[in-house]
Motif scaffolding. Structure first.
Motif: not given
Length: 211
Positions: A81-90, A122-129, A131-133
């Protein structure tokens, strides 16, 4: 040849991914402006990676719906997913739908490249910040709204409220009864501390604004 399908309604995004993937000697970028077109192109020739935005015009959750439908018949293809949204819920809903990674459009080129290569491999990615949220999503401060408590159905209804749809219109679109939407609306007002329906509309718009 590595085949990348970019699903985004902004053509410039496809150009950006061409730069991100230039280190790959044999890579094909296919641009599609809608999830429907992405389905068609994927059937013609399956991709090695899908890069998907979340919002398409007034369809605030079109990307998440697309991923959910895709996963009904294809669990293999990696989805970033490549998005401008920053909502942790989304972000949570995107992963629940079946995404393998999430990166913001305003991330650094290095982070975007890392997200791309990680998910492609084949991995998973989420930026550290983020991931914390996400990790602290369920920890709400007393007296503050608790968006983490929103269900997938509530997020869907909230997205339609954000576009100005009435409860009756939402019932028709979502194929549920008016009473069901009314009950969801009451639950949303409680969870988001909205004092009235107009206040809920404002909060809905703010919820889906990139931030």
């Amino acid at each position: 040849m590595t085949r990348i399908i970019v699903v985004d309604d902004h053509p410039v995004v496809a150009e950006g991914w061409s730069r991100v993937t230039r280190h790959l000697s044999d890579c094909e970028i296919v641009y599609t402006a809608t999830p429907l077109r992405a389905f068609q192109v994927s059937r013609e020739k399956p991709p090695d990676l899908l890069v998907v935005d979340l919002s398409f015009g007034d369809e605030r959750l079109a990307g998440i719906k697309y991923i959910s439908r895709l996963r009904l018949h294809d669990r293999r293809v990696p989805v970033l997913v490549f998005s401008m949204h920053r909502s942790a819920v989304l972000v949570r809903e995107a992963f629940r739908a079946g995404a393998n990674g999430f990166v913001n459009k305003d991330a650094s080129p290095e982070d975007i490249s890392t997200a791309f290569t990680t998910v492609l491999a084949g991995g998973r990615y989420l930026a550290p910040d983020m991931a914390t949220r996400l990790a602290f999503l369920d920890l709400s401060t007393p007296g503050e709204p608790a968006p983490a408590a929103l269900t997938a159905r509530e997020v869907e209804v909230l997205s339609l409220i954000a576009t100005g749809k009435s409860y009756r219109e939402i019932a028709q679109i979502s194929c549920v009864s008016y009473k069901t939407v009314l009950n969801i609306g009451h639950a949303l007002r409680t969870k988001l501390s909205a004092n009235s329906l107009p206040d809920l509309v404002v909060k809905a718009v703010e919820f889906f604004e990139p931030r």
